[in-house]
Motif scaffolding. Structure first.
Motif, PDB file in Angstrom:
ATOM      1  N   GLY A  77      -6.661   5.098 -11.336  1.00 45.89           N
ATOM      2  CA  GLY A  77      -6.457   4.227 -12.446  1.00 45.89           C
ATOM      3  C   GLY A  77      -7.576   2.970 -12.300  1.00 45.89           C
ATOM      4  O   GLY A  77      -8.149   2.773 -11.588  1.00 45.89           O
ATOM      5  N   PRO A  78      -7.330   2.161 -13.348  1.00 50.09           N
ATOM      6  CA  PRO A  78      -8.222   0.726 -13.145  1.00 50.09           C
ATOM      7  C   PRO A  78      -7.996  -0.060 -11.952  1.00 50.09           C
ATOM      8  O   PRO A  78      -8.733  -0.656 -11.568  1.00 50.09           O
ATOM      9  N   ASP A  79      -6.852  -0.052 -11.339  1.00 52.37           N
ATOM     10  CA  ASP A  79      -6.580  -0.776 -10.085  1.00 52.37           C
ATOM     11  C   ASP A  79      -7.051   0.143  -8.812  1.00 52.37           C
ATOM     12  O   ASP A  79      -7.062  -0.595  -7.764  1.00 52.37           O
ATOM     13  N   GLY A  80      -7.889   1.119  -9.071  1.00 52.29           N
ATOM     14  CA  GLY A  80      -8.456   1.812  -7.961  1.00 52.29           C
ATOM     15  C   GLY A  80      -7.428   2.893  -7.047  1.00 52.29           C
ATOM     16  O   GLY A  80      -7.538   3.515  -6.347  1.00 52.29           O
TER      17      GLY A  80
ATOM     18  N   LEU B  70      -6.913  16.147  -4.709  1.00 50.46           N
ATOM     19  CA  LEU B  70      -6.405  17.588  -4.932  1.00 50.46           C
ATOM     20  C   LEU B  70      -5.189  17.580  -3.768  1.00 50.46           C
ATOM     21  O   LEU B  70      -4.050  18.230  -4.300  1.00 50.46           O
ATOM     22  N   ALA B  71      -5.252  17.132  -2.644  1.00 55.67           N
ATOM     23  CA  ALA B  71      -4.113  17.065  -1.755  1.00 55.67           C
ATOM     24  C   ALA B  71      -2.931  16.303  -2.499  1.00 55.67           C
ATOM     25  O   ALA B  71      -1.957  16.730  -2.117  1.00 55.67           O
ATOM     26  N   VAL B  72      -3.292  15.332  -2.935  1.00 59.18           N
ATOM     27  CA  VAL B  72      -1.950  14.619  -3.589  1.00 59.18           C
ATOM     28  C   VAL B  72      -1.487  15.242  -4.568  1.00 59.18           C
ATOM     29  O   VAL B  72      -0.282  15.265  -5.018  1.00 59.18           O
ATOM     30  N   ALA B  73      -2.137  16.186  -5.121  1.00 58.72           N
ATOM     31  CA  ALA B  73      -1.797  17.011  -6.166  1.00 58.72           C
ATOM     32  C   ALA B  73      -1.011  18.355  -5.715  1.00 58.72           C
ATOM     33  O   ALA B  73      -0.448  19.284  -6.612  1.00 58.72           O
ATOM     34  N   GLY B  74      -1.263  18.497  -4.600  1.00 59.04           N
ATOM     35  CA  GLY B  74      -0.714  19.693  -3.639  1.00 59.04           C
ATOM     36  C   GLY B  74      -1.591  20.833  -4.010  1.00 59.04           C
ATOM     37  O   GLY B  74      -1.340  22.068  -3.755  1.00 59.04           O
TER      38      GLY B  74
ATOM     39  N   PHE C  95      -4.739   5.899  -6.969  1.00 53.28           N
ATOM     40  CA  PHE C  95      -4.597   7.297  -7.367  1.00 53.28           C
ATOM     41  C   PHE C  95      -3.744   7.271  -8.867  1.00 53.28           C
ATOM     42  O   PHE C  95      -2.594   6.610  -8.368  1.00 53.28           O
ATOM     43  N   LEU C  96      -3.834   8.205  -9.682  1.00 52.08           N
ATOM     44  CA  LEU C  96      -2.813   8.689 -10.609  1.00 52.08           C
ATOM     45  C   LEU C  96      -1.596   9.045  -9.811  1.00 52.08           C
ATOM     46  O   LEU C  96      -1.622   9.796  -8.822  1.00 52.08           O
TER      47      LEU C  96
ATOM     48  N   PRO D 227      -3.094  15.742  13.213  1.00 55.97           N
ATOM     49  CA  PRO D 227      -2.243  15.937  12.323  1.00 55.97           C
ATOM     50  C   PRO D 227      -1.523  15.095  11.474  1.00 55.97           C
ATOM     51  O   PRO D 227      -0.610  15.152  10.493  1.00 55.97           O
ATOM     52  N   ASP D 228      -1.803  13.761  11.423  1.00 53.63           N
ATOM     53  CA  ASP D 228      -1.324  12.655  10.778  1.00 53.63           C
ATOM     54  C   ASP D 228      -2.276  11.798  10.552  1.00 53.63           C
ATOM     55  O   ASP D 228      -2.521  10.556  11.170  1.00 53.63           O
ATOM     56  N   VAL D 229      -2.940  11.683   9.519  1.00 57.53           N
ATOM     57  CA  VAL D 229      -3.949  10.704   9.009  1.00 57.53           C
ATOM     58  C   VAL D 229      -3.814  10.595   7.449  1.00 57.53           C
ATOM     59  O   VAL D 229      -3.573  11.463   6.667  1.00 57.53           O
ATOM     60  N   ARG D 230      -3.762   9.181   7.074  1.00 59.75           N
ATOM     61  CA  ARG D 230      -3.445   8.942   5.535  1.00 59.75           C
ATOM     62  C   ARG D 230      -4.423   7.768   5.139  1.00 59.75           C
ATOM     63  O   ARG D 230      -5.056   7.117   6.151  1.00 59.75           O
ATOM     64  N   VAL D 231      -4.759   7.758   3.897  1.00 60.56           N
ATOM     65  CA  VAL D 231      -5.568   6.731   3.151  1.00 60.56           C
ATOM     66  C   VAL D 231      -4.859   5.752   2.485  1.00 60.56           C
ATOM     67  O   VAL D 231      -3.938   6.169   1.730  1.00 60.56           O
ATOM     68  N   LEU D 232      -5.240   4.550   2.661  1.00 58.60           N
ATOM     69  CA  LEU D 232      -4.413   3.408   2.162  1.00 58.60           C
ATOM     70  C   LEU D 232      -4.820   3.365   0.724  1.00 58.60           C
ATOM     71  O   LEU D 232      -6.075   3.281   0.225  1.00 58.60           O
ATOM     72  N   ASP D 233      -4.080   3.703  -0.161  1.00 63.95           N
ATOM     73  CA  ASP D 233      -4.203   3.750  -1.582  1.00 63.95           C
ATOM     74  C   ASP D 233      -4.497   2.426  -2.317  1.00 63.95           C
ATOM     75  O   ASP D 233      -3.662   1.490  -2.058  1.00 63.95           O
ATOM     76  N   GLY D 234      -5.825   2.589  -2.691  1.00 61.78           N
ATOM     77  CA  GLY D 234      -6.434   1.191  -3.249  1.00 61.78           C
ATOM     78  C   GLY D 234      -7.158   0.388  -2.380  1.00 61.78           C
ATOM     79  O   GLY D 234      -7.474  -0.566  -2.680  1.00 61.78           O
TER      80      GLY D 234
END
Length: 283
Positions: free
Chosen positions: A208-211, A251-255, A213-214, A120-127
């Motif tokens: 973006g250039p830094d890897g 897509l999940a970030v975009a809802g 997410f937009l 129920p609770d898993v996330r990705v480290l952005d970048g």
């Protein structure tokens, strides 16, 4: 809940009373083996320095089954996947954060598998690891055994027939580079091209250039322009179900909920009876 987490948020979580389980899934697609060069070694990269407390997870051995007719990275055996996650300390009631070397594909594969199997609770480290500003650890932790038991969620997985049907009735996105979609080059699989009806949507355009997410609004606009919006049935595939997981994450970030065709092009193209479209047009 947001599907991604910033480095500062992760640092705060690790300093809190209930720190998340952190999984290091460093991996990258490489053609080095075919060229006779050493392949990327994620475990060696992990040993040289990782987020404190992070446990290494091997994508090829623990997040995928044996390559074959079902693709280069088919679904792992669920019992073996569950055992690997428990060894890593994953429990149903404890948050999980996954990261890789920055590309995001491998981390997204781990995120998708855990989410698909009911965590129920898993996330990705952005970048990924490059975004981490804290100290790195070389000691290998030995976590307490977790209690996670995989229980797949309906509706988030596509097979070849389901992907073909969705390309006709909904929106099927091809997350590979445009030249592979068009069939101009194919460095890995039997033949180039795409599933008839699929739309080209390279996952590299989601960051973006830094890897990182937009912004969510930008991602929402991008997918809306492709016809992928909330309320529309959306599916994603790629070469072998790894970069496609990253597009599902975007897509999940975009809802926008989306299903993943795990076998992807490596499975589809292995069967000469399946149709192949080439060029910039979906059909």
């Amino acid at each position: 809940m947001n599907a991604i987490i910033s480095a500062s948020e992760l640092a705060d979580g690790l300093a809190g009373d209930t720190p998340p389980v952190v999984l290091d899934v460093r991996w990258q697609l490489t053609l080095a083996k075919a060229a006779g060069e050493p392949a990327f070694d994620g475990r060696a990269a992990y040993a040289s320095g990782h987020v404190p407390g992070a446990v290494y997870v091997d994508l090829d051995r623990e997040l995928a089954g044996t390559p074959g007719p079902r693709g280069r990275h088919p679904l792992p055996d669920l019992a073996e996947f569950g055992a690997a996650m428990r060894r890593a300390g994953v429990s149903a009631a404890r948050p999980v954060v996954v990261y890789d070397g920055g590309q995001g594909w491998a981390a997204a594969r781990a995120w998708w598998l855990l989410r698909w199997t009911g965590h129920p609770d898993v996330r990705v480290l952005d970048g990924g690891l490059p975004s981490w500003q804290g100290e790195l650890q070389t000691d290998v932790p030995v976590p307490a055994e977790g209690d996670f038991e995989p229980a797949p969620v309906a509706g988030e997985l596509l097979d070849a027939d389901g992907a073909a049907a969705l390309a006709r009735s909904g929106v099927l996105l091809d997350a590979r580079a445009g030249e592979r979609y068009r069939g101009e080059v194919e460095p890995i699989d039997r033949v180039g091209g795409h599933i008839p009806g699929a739309l080209s949507a390279p996952t590299t355009d989601n960051v973006g250039p830094d890897g990182r997410f937009l912004p969510a609004g930008d991602l929402r606009d991008r997918f809306k322009a492709l016809g992928a919006a909330e309320g529309t049935r959306v599916g994603v595939y790629c070469g072998s179900g790894v970069s496609g997981a990253h597009e599902v994450l975007a897509l999940a970030v975009a809802g926008v909920p989306a299903a993943l065709y795990v076998g992807s092009w490596s499975e589809w193209s292995s069967d000469p009876s399946r149709p192949v479209a080439v060029g910039p047009d979906p059909q």
